[in-house]
Design an enzyme around this catalytic site. Structure first.
Site, PDB file in Angstrom:
ATOM      1  N   GLU A 127     -16.666 -20.843  31.176  1.00  9.98           N
ATOM      2  CA  GLU A 127     -16.233 -19.439  31.315  1.00  9.98           C
ATOM      3  C   GLU A 127     -17.350 -18.416  31.127  1.00  9.98           C
ATOM      4  OE1 GLU A 127     -12.825 -19.049  28.721  1.00  9.98           O
ATOM      5  OE2 GLU A 127     -11.757 -20.650  29.733  1.00  9.98           O
ATOM      6  N   ASN A 169     -17.493 -25.188  34.048  1.00  6.36           N
ATOM      7  CA  ASN A 169     -16.030 -25.078  34.073  1.00  6.36           C
ATOM      8  C   ASN A 169     -15.603 -23.610  33.942  1.00  6.36           C
ATOM      9  OD1 ASN A 169     -13.469 -26.632  33.917  1.00  6.36           O
ATOM     10  ND2 ASN A 169     -13.280 -25.750  31.863  1.00  6.36           N
ATOM     11  N   HIS A 206      -5.385 -22.452  36.095  1.00  6.07           N
ATOM     12  CA  HIS A 206      -4.200 -21.942  35.382  1.00  6.07           C
ATOM     13  C   HIS A 206      -3.523 -20.954  36.327  1.00  6.07           C
ATOM     14  CE1 HIS A 206      -5.286 -23.680  31.519  1.00  6.07           C
ATOM     15  NE2 HIS A 206      -6.511 -23.211  31.651  1.00  6.07           N
ATOM     16  N   GLU A 235      -7.744 -28.009  34.111  1.00  6.49           N
ATOM     17  CA  GLU A 235      -6.783 -27.484  33.125  1.00  6.49           C
ATOM     18  C   GLU A 235      -5.510 -27.035  33.829  1.00  6.49           C
ATOM     19  OE1 GLU A 235      -8.587 -24.567  30.512  1.00  6.49           O
ATOM     20  OE2 GLU A 235     -10.453 -25.697  30.394  1.00  6.49           O
ATOM     21  N   ASP A 237      -2.140 -25.908  35.127  1.00  7.54           N
ATOM     22  CA  ASP A 237      -0.747 -25.604  34.796  1.00  7.54           C
ATOM     23  C   ASP A 237      -0.274 -24.528  35.755  1.00  7.54           C
ATOM     24  OD1 ASP A 237      -1.972 -23.351  33.536  1.00  7.54           O
ATOM     25  OD2 ASP A 237      -1.607 -24.157  31.534  1.00  7.54           O
TER      26      ASP A 237
HETATM   27  O1  G3I Z   1      -5.831 -24.801  14.064  1.00  6.95           O
HETATM   28  C1  G3I Z   1      -5.268 -23.549  13.672  1.00  6.95           C
HETATM   29  C2  G3I Z   1      -4.237 -23.756  12.609  1.00  6.95           C
HETATM   30  O2  G3I Z   1      -4.850 -24.280  11.459  1.00  6.95           O
HETATM   31  C3  G3I Z   1      -3.569 -22.424  12.315  1.00  6.95           C
HETATM   32  O3  G3I Z   1      -2.531 -22.605  11.388  1.00  6.95           O
HETATM   33  C4  G3I Z   1      -3.003 -21.820  13.586  1.00  6.95           C
HETATM   34  C5  G3I Z   1      -2.371 -20.447  13.353  1.00  6.95           C
HETATM   35  O4  G3I Z   1      -2.685 -19.553  14.366  1.00  6.95           O
HETATM   36  O5  G3I Z   1      -4.030 -21.674  14.513  1.00  6.95           O
HETATM   37  C6  G3I Z   1      -4.626 -22.904  14.877  1.00  6.95           C
HETATM   38  O6  G3I Z   1      -5.636 -22.712  15.821  1.00  6.95           O
HETATM   39  C7  G3I Z   1      -5.198 -22.376  17.131  1.00  6.95           C
HETATM   40  C8  G3I Z   1      -5.601 -23.509  18.070  1.00  6.95           C
HETATM   41  O7  G3I Z   1      -5.304 -23.151  19.408  1.00  6.95           O
HETATM   42  C9  G3I Z   1      -4.898 -24.811  17.760  1.00  6.95           C
HETATM   43  O8  G3I Z   1      -3.524 -24.676  17.945  1.00  6.95           O
HETATM   44  C10 G3I Z   1      -5.851 -21.091  17.537  1.00  6.95           C
HETATM   45  O9  G3I Z   1      -5.330 -20.030  16.754  1.00  6.95           O
HETATM   46  C11 G3I Z   1      -5.602 -20.801  18.999  1.00  6.95           C
HETATM   47  O10 G3I Z   1      -6.385 -19.692  19.392  1.00  6.95           O
HETATM   48  C12 G3I Z   1      -6.018 -22.017  19.833  1.00  6.95           C
HETATM   49  O11 G3I Z   1      -5.705 -21.740  21.183  1.00  6.95           O
HETATM   50  C13 G3I Z   1      -6.398 -22.534  22.116  1.00  6.95           C
HETATM   51  C14 G3I Z   1      -7.203 -21.667  23.053  1.00  6.95           C
HETATM   52  O12 G3I Z   1      -7.827 -22.466  24.035  1.00  6.95           O
HETATM   53  C15 G3I Z   1      -8.263 -20.877  22.303  1.00  6.95           C
HETATM   54  O13 G3I Z   1      -9.119 -20.204  23.162  1.00  6.95           O
HETATM   55  C16 G3I Z   1      -5.371 -23.334  22.902  1.00  6.95           C
HETATM   56  O14 G3I Z   1      -4.744 -24.288  22.038  1.00  6.95           O
HETATM   57  C17 G3I Z   1      -6.056 -24.082  24.059  1.00  6.95           C
HETATM   58  O15 G3I Z   1      -5.069 -24.629  24.903  1.00  6.95           O
HETATM   59  C18 G3I Z   1      -6.880 -23.097  24.872  1.00  6.95           C
HETATM   60  O16 G3I Z   1      -7.529 -23.811  25.877  1.00  6.95           O
HETATM   61  C19 G3I Z   1      -8.325 -23.035  26.779  1.00  6.95           C
HETATM   62  C20 G3I Z   1      -9.506 -23.878  27.184  1.00  6.95           C
HETATM   63  O17 G3I Z   1     -10.204 -24.323  26.051  1.00  6.95           O
HETATM   64  C21 G3I Z   1     -10.436 -23.114  28.108  1.00  6.95           C
HETATM   65  N1  G3I Z   1      -9.718 -22.574  29.260  1.00  6.95           N
HETATM   66  C22 G3I Z   1      -8.519 -21.799  28.943  1.00  6.95           C
HETATM   67  C23 G3I Z   1      -7.566 -22.611  28.060  1.00  6.95           C
HETATM   68  C24 G3I Z   1      -6.279 -21.848  27.799  1.00  6.95           C
HETATM   69  O18 G3I Z   1      -6.507 -20.680  27.080  1.00  6.95           O
END
Ligand code: G3I
Length: 305
Positions: A127, A169, A206, A235, A237
């Protein structure tokens, strides 16, 4: 074939999913994972904040749970992601200049070295281009270390794990006419012409109402492939439901199968309830793990032709 992975394999491709380590104790989740998929991407566990929470102190425990699961079952592993402006640990977010550049290079080297020989493809840089019509780089602390940060990351990754395919990516790079797509294309063409090591381009894909599946998606895949790189849908969806959603999944699969160098598709989660999208139903299985019409369309597209 009767599963996504087996059917894709018959076409010389893989079919993968994003996996969250904390779901590997969920029986329904693991049953579908093991039955349907032959590639995995760690949804968060290989990112910079997860793997180097303190500078110079690496933690691979959650990522290793996913790697072990995949290796024990012969699944490929996409590494995601070595260098990215987002999900940086706090210590890196506060850095700049040559100190940040050195930290980034060290991170890429250490993580790629730790997983040497285990990763099919690495998202080396994620990105790095701006949205909108400008066609430029995204402003970030990494970009401000100098425009060459991307090629330095690729060179560092190649030296650390010469066997891994190295990918750039991004999202919103699906529509061939968009400035962001053209900008990524021009970077890859430049890298190939100058011998910067790059093997693949990941289109996150996405799709939703704001960034729908474009009718020229196949053209985009073909044009990237013509530069001499593999293309992967990394990725996937698709917002929506029912027949409309199913038909879009079918089109995406057909487009990939039509391009010889489109060698893999990864969906960004298993059940709708596993999706990063807070609401919506963008995946192939419903919250109970039942196959949706989108699943049937995907499987039949993989098996046709
Ligand atoms: O691990 C913590 C947990 O300890 C805490 O209690 C909780 C409360 O908010 O947060 C948890 O972390 C979260 C993490 O996902 C795991 O669930 C983060 O806040 C959250 O921001 C994070 O989101 C991820 C996101 O990337 C962050 O940028 C998504 O799961 C993940 O699917 C998403 O994936 C991205 C790719 O890496 C890049 N392309 C876009 C894609 C979708 O956004």
């Amino acid at each position: 074939g009767t599963t996504l992975g087996a059917s894709a394999a018959e076409k010389g491709r893989y079919f993968g999913t994003a996996v969250a380590a904390n779901k590997l104790s969920d029986n329904t989740y693991v049953t579908i994972l093991n039955r349907e998929f032959n590639s995995v991407t760690a949804e968060n566990e290989m990112k910079w904040d997860a793997t180097e929470p303190t500078q110079g102190q690496f933690n691979f425990s959650n990522a290793d749970r996913i790697v072990s699961h995949a290796q024990a079952r012969g699944m490929k592993i996409r590494g995601h992601a070595l260098a990215w402006h987002s999900q940086q640990p706090g210590w890196a977010q506060n850095m700049s200049g040559s100190a940040l550049r050195q930290a980034m290079v060290n991170h890429v080297r250490q993580v790629a070295t730790y997983y040497r020989g285990k990763i099919d493809s690495w998202d080396v840089v994620n990105e790095a281009f701006a949205d909108g019509s400008g066609g430029g780089r995204r402003d970030s602390n990494l970009q401000r270390t100098g425009n060459d940060w991307i090629e330095v990351a690729f060179q560092t990754a190649r030296a650390a794990d010469p066997g891994a395919k190295l990918c750039y990516n991004d999202y919103n790079t699906d529509n061939w006419t968009h400035a962001k797509t053209q900008a990524v294309y021009n970077m890859v063409r430049d890298f190939k012409s100058r011998g910067i090591p790059i093997d693949c381009v990941g289109l996150q894909s996405h799709f939703n109402s704001g960034s729908p599946y474009p009718s020229n998606y196949r053209t985009t895949l073909q044009n990237f492939a013509a530069l001499g790189v593999d293309v992967q849908i990394t990725e996937l969806d698709i917002e929506g439901s029912g027949t409309t959603q199913a038909n879009t999944y079918r089109s995406v699969v057909n487009d990939c199968l039509a391009v010889a160098r489109c060698n893999g598709i990864t969906v960004w989660g298993i059940r709708d309830s596993d999706s990063w999208r807070a609401s919506g139903t963008p995946l192939l299985f419903d919250g109970s793990g039942n196959k949706k019409p989108a699943y049937d369309a995907t499987l039949s597209a993989l098996n046709s032709g």
